[in-house]
Design a protein around this motif. Structure first.
Motif, short mmCIF file in Angstrom:
data_model
loop_
_atom_site.label_atom_id
_atom_site.label_comp_id
_atom_site.label_asym_id
_atom_site.label_seq_id
_atom_site.Cartn_x
_atom_site.Cartn_y
_atom_site.Cartn_z
N THR A 49 0.82 -1.22 0.00
CA THR A 49 0.00 0.00 0.00
C THR A 49 0.85 1.27 0.00
O THR A 49 0.31 2.37 0.10
CB THR A 49 -0.93 0.02 1.23
N GLY A 50 2.18 1.11 -0.09
CA GLY A 50 3.06 2.27 -0.06
C GLY A 50 3.29 2.86 -1.45
O GLY A 50 2.51 2.65 -2.38
N GLU A 51 4.38 3.59 -1.58
CA GLU A 51 4.74 4.20 -2.86
C GLU A 51 4.96 3.13 -3.93
O GLU A 51 5.42 2.02 -3.63
CB GLU A 51 6.01 5.03 -2.72
N LYS A 52 4.63 3.49 -5.16
CA LYS A 52 4.81 2.58 -6.29
C LYS A 52 5.63 3.27 -7.37
O LYS A 52 5.49 4.46 -7.61
CB LYS A 52 3.47 2.14 -6.86
N GLY A 53 6.51 2.50 -8.01
CA GLY A 53 7.35 3.04 -9.08
C GLY A 53 8.82 2.90 -8.75
O GLY A 53 9.20 2.49 -7.65
N ARG A 54 9.64 3.23 -9.72
CA ARG A 54 11.09 3.17 -9.52
C ARG A 54 11.52 4.28 -8.57
O ARG A 54 10.95 5.36 -8.55
CB ARG A 54 11.80 3.31 -10.87
#
Length: 254
Positions: A192-197
């Motif tokens: 549920t946290g940050e998503k992406g590189r």
């Protein structure tokens, strides 16, 4: 090729924690007094009668700790990590007596913010920073004059070694901020946290945290592509080479 006594300690694996099929943490008795600074690396090896296989690994433990800790990633076709992956608790390793590396925390600078950006096992130097300052803080030798802002990226959350420790640390100490991100959330449905590189978050968080070239040093550790992308981003934002430290993990050359 037995190790020369004047250059090597005979180290021993004390315990092991597996995070996935290819990521694990080992704690090592160095076999002698091993001096290092937070952020430096040690050279571990496995020796046979014919050959010694060696590789440098960043140290996750801090200098006040009795034993050394390493967060390792298996390179299936590598020369050393398959051997380390197969090594059981109690196995002997060689350890070069001299620590090396310049990815050390600069507490002498007028820049009192430290932006730490890592991928997977590249978090090790920054865990060492945190543990060192945590110890100094508890002994009233550090009062939060410098602040750590840590961004860590991985493909999936179980690759975020030390996430629990860092989340707890950030809740306890106002001088630590920790943001993890995963780049393959479709393989990690509960995340549920940050998503992406992680390099995609640099602009967002430097703005959010008010980090500027005038008040912040940048430290990069891990995947070479991430390091090059992030250097480009921060340089376009005004950071110069002398305010950026880096250490790339060339895992394909294990």
């Amino acid at each position: 090729m037995p190790p020369a006594g004047d250059k090597f300690f005979s180290a021993r694996i004390l315990d092991r924690r597996d995070m996935s099929n290819d990521l694990w943490v080992i704690r090592v008795d160095p076999g002698g007094e091993f001096k290092y600074l937070p952020g430096q690396y040690a050279t571990l090896g496995i020796a046979s009668e014919e050959k010694r296989f060696e590789r440098p690994y960043s140290i996750a433990s801090a200098p006040h700790e009795k034993f050394l800790e390493f967060f390792l990633e298996l390179v299936p076709k590598g020369q050393l990590t398959p051997r380390l992956h197969a090594a059981a608790v109690g196995s002997q390793l060689t350890l070069r007596k001299a620590a090396k590396g310049n990815l050390t925390l600069d507490l002498s600078s007028l820049r009192t913010n430290h932006l730490l950006i890592s991928t997977v096992t590249g978090v090790c130097p920054f865990v060492s920073y945190f543990r060192h300052l945590q110890s100094e803080s508890k002994q009233a030798r550090f009062h939060g004059e410098h602040k750590l802002f840590l961004l860590q990226g991985a493909s999936r959350s179980w690759e975020l070694g030390y996430a629990d420790e860092l989340v707890r640390g950030a809740a306890e100490f106002p001088w630590l901020t920790y943001i993890p991100t995963v780049s393959r959330p479709w393989e990690d449905k509960t995340w549920t946290g940050e998503k992406g590189r992680v390099d995609d978050l640099v602009r967002k968080y430097t703005d959010l945290w008010n980090l500027t070239p005038e008040n912040t040093r940048v430290y990069l550790c891990g995947n070479p592509e991430m390091i090059e992308n992030t250097k480009g981003i921060v340089k376009r934002r005004g950071w110069q080479n002398e305010t950026i430290k880096e250490e790339a993990f060339f895992v394909v050359r294990d």
